[in-house]
Scaffold this motif. Structure first.
Motif, PDB file in Angstrom:
ATOM      1  N   GLN A 146       3.658   9.000   3.498  1.00  0.00           N
ATOM      2  CA  GLN A 146       4.135  10.180   2.770  1.00  0.00           C
ATOM      3  C   GLN A 146       3.702  10.182   1.314  1.00  0.00           C
ATOM      4  O   GLN A 146       3.887  11.161   0.606  1.00  0.00           O
ATOM      5  CB  GLN A 146       5.669  10.288   2.838  1.00  0.00           C
ATOM      6  N   ASP A 147       3.123   9.069   0.838  1.00  0.00           N
ATOM      7  CA  ASP A 147       2.692   9.001  -0.553  1.00  0.00           C
ATOM      8  C   ASP A 147       1.280   9.532  -0.748  1.00  0.00           C
ATOM      9  O   ASP A 147       0.849   9.748  -1.882  1.00  0.00           O
ATOM     10  CB  ASP A 147       2.724   7.550  -1.058  1.00  0.00           C
ATOM     11  N   VAL A 148       0.541   9.675   0.334  1.00  0.00           N
ATOM     12  CA  VAL A 148      -0.854  10.086   0.201  1.00  0.00           C
ATOM     13  C   VAL A 148      -0.930  11.603   0.332  1.00  0.00           C
ATOM     14  O   VAL A 148      -0.713  12.164   1.393  1.00  0.00           O
ATOM     15  CB  VAL A 148      -1.730   9.415   1.277  1.00  0.00           C
ATOM     16  N   ASP A 149      -1.236  12.238  -0.770  1.00  0.00           N
ATOM     17  CA  ASP A 149      -1.334  13.684  -0.792  1.00  0.00           C
ATOM     18  C   ASP A 149      -2.641  14.122  -0.148  1.00  0.00           C
ATOM     19  O   ASP A 149      -3.612  13.372  -0.122  1.00  0.00           O
ATOM     20  CB  ASP A 149      -1.288  14.177  -2.239  1.00  0.00           C
TER      21      ASP A 149
ATOM     22  N   PRO B 267       0.835  -1.209   0.000  1.00  0.00           N
ATOM     23  CA  PRO B 267       0.000   0.000   0.000  1.00  0.00           C
ATOM     24  C   PRO B 267       0.864   1.251   0.000  1.00  0.00           C
ATOM     25  O   PRO B 267       2.079   1.190   0.187  1.00  0.00           O
ATOM     26  CB  PRO B 267      -0.791  -0.105   1.308  1.00  0.00           C
ATOM     27  N   CYS B 268       0.216   2.395  -0.172  1.00  0.00           N
ATOM     28  CA  CYS B 268       0.927   3.669  -0.102  1.00  0.00           C
ATOM     29  C   CYS B 268       1.543   3.824   1.277  1.00  0.00           C
ATOM     30  O   CYS B 268       0.955   3.445   2.286  1.00  0.00           O
ATOM     31  CB  CYS B 268      -0.056   4.829  -0.305  1.00  0.00           C
ATOM     32  N   ARG B 269       2.717   4.400   1.295  1.00  0.00           N
ATOM     33  CA  ARG B 269       3.287   4.802   2.573  1.00  0.00           C
ATOM     34  C   ARG B 269       2.591   6.109   2.970  1.00  0.00           C
ATOM     35  O   ARG B 269       2.015   6.781   2.113  1.00  0.00           O
ATOM     36  CB  ARG B 269       4.795   5.013   2.414  1.00  0.00           C
TER      37      ARG B 269
END
Lengths: 184, 47, 493
Positions: free
Chosen positions: A62-65, A58-60
């Motif tokens: 810090q990857d989710v804006d 999954p997104c880390r």
């Protein structure tokens, strides 16, 4: 019996092929759905952190804006004033943060290399960072192992925890190596 | 066997396969910590 | 064609100006202040004078941005790809910001029509440029610039602002139409980026979760049908090439997310999905069929003496968002079918049934699978209504001796092994969570097995020991088969 692929003989061919050539049966007997990097038992929805169709995890965080007020975005004003990143300047705490949040990234290896340089060692089986407690003598020491009290970095409580441990040298990772073309 | 139309589609798809999207292609520009994916040891945490 | 003289130069100048403004220190991420000054410049240069000029400006801008990316990506003097891509992003993001500001501030604050019109125009232009680029460059086509434009524009237009919230449904609709135009069968070289776009976490969230009353569900379903349709020819072969495996595994990941987070969506649109998934893609088909509404508490199928006939859910029909009767063609066949179901005559209808389903003599593509699927579901739903109208409930005794069972039995006996396999597959597509269709088709399978006049038919259905299953030769034809059936039986008992 039915002699083409539409009967039990066809099914038998699949079962035998699964052992000799799994690629032939990937559509029928199927892929391992638990090996696609999705936590199918998650009580939360998966889509908010879905890393995409090619992602193995999954997104880390810090990857989710996230939309924030424009006033918070001060990057343009200060970006030329910030010091360059230099891992040797940072405390262990921040290095652990980088290691645990930069999965699959050069930064993870760079943080690991810096921690190694500070006498932390990564235990490959326990998947934890260990270091010696200063001034603490070993209970036992041989060529292949030693026993004593060590600091473990506990990710759950985010602190060093002292524990007695049997340390097998073969289970410790060597110095992490950064690929020469990778830069942080 | 694939029809001609599907053979042509396969060729285009195969060419695209060698230029797969990069994770950063669909993210805001990271000024300080750009993505730098690499193979990490399997015994490191993976998620 | 025939851009007015000087327009290319003006566009190039204005675009560079805007990119500098966007990336400058003082404007920040919002860019609103600079925007109003820039719009004035656009006016001075006459860009906003007519619809034609605006259209040309967007087309030229898109092409200029894309060209910049191609030059950067193909620049062999710079081997460090980690630096090249961010440079491309700067150009593309600036263009996207300009577009989003123009859409937001187009017309009056409350006039959504102008904004949507402009958005549709821009999306259409970018799509048109993509398709032209794709057809011209073929194997040298690069997905990245277009993928970034669509993604970042979508994120900008989904910012939590009142003006954008008011037009959000139109934004989603416009995007779905654009993605349908760019579906993989039209732009195979864009297929990986396309799958990323339609499975982006923000896009999925907006389409399936936050838009009220499931207004976008049918649009999203169409995109998945586009994906399965594209994959189908490549999946008909057992061994998959690497590019196909990549796309297929990516599709599985997306399906798993949908199954986990939006099972009701898969339930509602299962028919259309199963209609385009090749019959050999058993795992993918089963993922879709395994969806059930989250409010439903499923009984444990391994409880001893589970009386399936007593479950209250079998009285309720599932939602199917397809008009099945419209997919039965030609019209004469549909008429004859309805006549037979009503009057159980003429008998010639049954003998002609197979020829209506067969479309060629080539193995693997002998039958009209969509027609087979539609026929099975239509006859089944008619059968359930017929039984209910007599004041009865579907069971092993009430499903027998009817026009509907005539048709199913005729197909069972008259079709060859391939046709029979497809026919049983069409029935298996209805075996899902407890509902009236699942129950009816379960009974039908058992009935056809029990009434079969040859072992060949029974072999193509498999069932539990109540039907003297273990006495059949095909069960013992090989140790692996025996082990397989034993392990299934053990898990049932």
């Amino acid at each position: 019996m039915v002699s083409d692929q539409f009967g039990v003989v066809g099914l038998l061919a699949f079962i035998r092929a699964a052992e000799s050539d799994p690629n032939l049966v990937s559509l029928a007997l199927g892929q391992d759905l638990t090996a696609l990097g999705l936590n199918l038992n998650s009580p939360e929805n998966l889509y908010p952190s879905f890393g995409g169709p090619w992602a193995d995890h999954p997104c880390r965080p810090q990857d989710v804006d996230f939309h924030v007020p424009p006033e918070y975005l001060i990057n343009h004003a200060i970006r030329d004033k910030l010091a360059a990143m230099k891992l040797s300047r940072y405390k262990d705490d921040l290095l652990f943060f980088m290691f645990y949040t930069s999965v699959g990234d050069v930064l993870q290896i760079a943080a690991a290399a810096e921690l190694y340089g500070r006498e932390w060692r990564y235990h490959m089986e326990e998947k934890v960072w260990i270091t010696q407690v200063p001034g603490m003598a070993h209970i036992e020491k041989t060529q292949t192992y030693e026993r004593g009290t060590y600091y473990f970095f506990d990710v759950q409580s985010w602190r060093k925890v002292a524990k007695e441990f049997h340390l097998d040298y073969s289970k410790l990772e060597g110095r992490p190596v950064l690929n020469s073309t990778s830069t942080v | 066997p694939l029809q001609k139309e599907h053979q042509q589609q396969f060729q285009l798809m195969e060419a695209a396969y060698y230029h797969m999207p990069h994770p950063s292609d669909t993210e805001r520009i990271r000024t300080y910590l750009p993505r730098n994916p690499c193979n990490t040891p399997s015994y490191y945490i993976q998620a | 064609y025939e851009d007015p003289p000087g327009l290319v130069e003006k566009t190039d100048f204005l675009l560079r100006e805007w990119i500098n403004i966007y990336n400058s220190q003082h404007q920040g991420r919002d860019s609103t202040k600079a925007f109003s000054i820039f719009v004035h410049q656009m006016n001075v240069h006459g860009i906003l004078k007519t619809d034609d000029l605006i259209t040309r400006f967007f087309r030229l801008s898109t092409q200029l941005c894309v060209e910049t990316v191609y030059r950067a990506l193909l620049d062999k003097s710079n081997a460090n790809m980690t630096l090249i891509r961010p440079k491309c992003y700067h150009t593309l993001d600036a263009f996207v910001r300009l577009v989003s500001l123009l859409v937001k501030h187009s017309g009056d604050a409350n006039n959504t029509t102008t904004k949507i019109h402009l958005l549709n125009k821009v999306l259409g232009i970018v799509a048109g440029c993509l398709l032209q680029d794709h057809d011209t460059r073929t194997v040298d086509f690069q997905q990245m610039p277009y993928q970034r434009i669509f993604t970042m524009l979508f994120l900008e237009l989904n910012a939590p602002e009142p003006i954008l919230e008011a037009i959000n449904l139109h934004v989603l609709t416009a995007y779905c139409h654009t993605f349908h135009i760019l579906r993989p069968s039209k732009a195979a070289g864009f297929c990986y980026a396309w799958l990323e776009l339609i499975s982006h976490r923000v896009f999925i969230g907006r389409m399936l979760a936050t838009t009220p009353q499931q207004k976008c569900w049918s649009l999203y379903a169409q995109l998945l049908v586009d994906l399965f349709r594209y994959l189908a020819p490549f999946l008909r072969n057992a061994e998959l090439a690497k590019p196909v495996t990549m796309l297929y595994k990516g599709t599985l990941r997306v399906l798993l997310v949908l199954l986990h987070d939006f099972p009701e969506f898969l339930c509602d649109y299962y028919y259309g999905f199963c209609d385009v998934i090749p019959p050999n893609c058993i795992q993918m088909r089963n993922l879709i069929l395994s969806a059930f509404p989250r409010t439903m508490r499923l009984p444990d199928p391994f409880i001893p003496n589970l009386k399936v006939d007593m479950l209250p859910e079998i009285s309720y029909a599932p939602r199917i968002n397809t008009n099945i009767s419209l997919t039965i063609s030609p019209a004469q066949f549909k008429k004859d079918l309805d006549s037979y179901l009503k009057a159980r005559a003429p008998v010639t209808f049954l003998s002609e049934l197979r020829s209506n389903l067969q479309i060629s003599n080539e193995p693997g593509v002998r039958y009209n699978i969509s027609l087979m699927n539609a026929l099975v579901l239509y006859v089944g739903t008619q059968a359930i209504a017929y039984i209910r109208n007599k004041g009865l409930t579907p069971s092993m005794s009430t499903i027998a001796h009817s026009a509907h069972m005539d048709i199913f039995q005729n197909l069972t006996v008259d079709l060859d092994t391939e046709g029979r396999y497809l026919f049983f597959n069409a029935m298996a597509n209805q075996l899902r969570y407890p509902n009236s269709h699942t129950h009816y088709f379960s009974c039908t399978f058992l009935y056809l097995f029990a009434e079969a006049n040859t072992e060949v038919i029974q072999e193509q259905i498999t069932r539990n020991p109540t039907y003297k299953f273990w006495q059949h030769q095909f069960v013992h034809c090989a140790p692996e088969i025996e082990k397989l059936f034993e392990s299934v039986a053990r898990s049932c008992f």
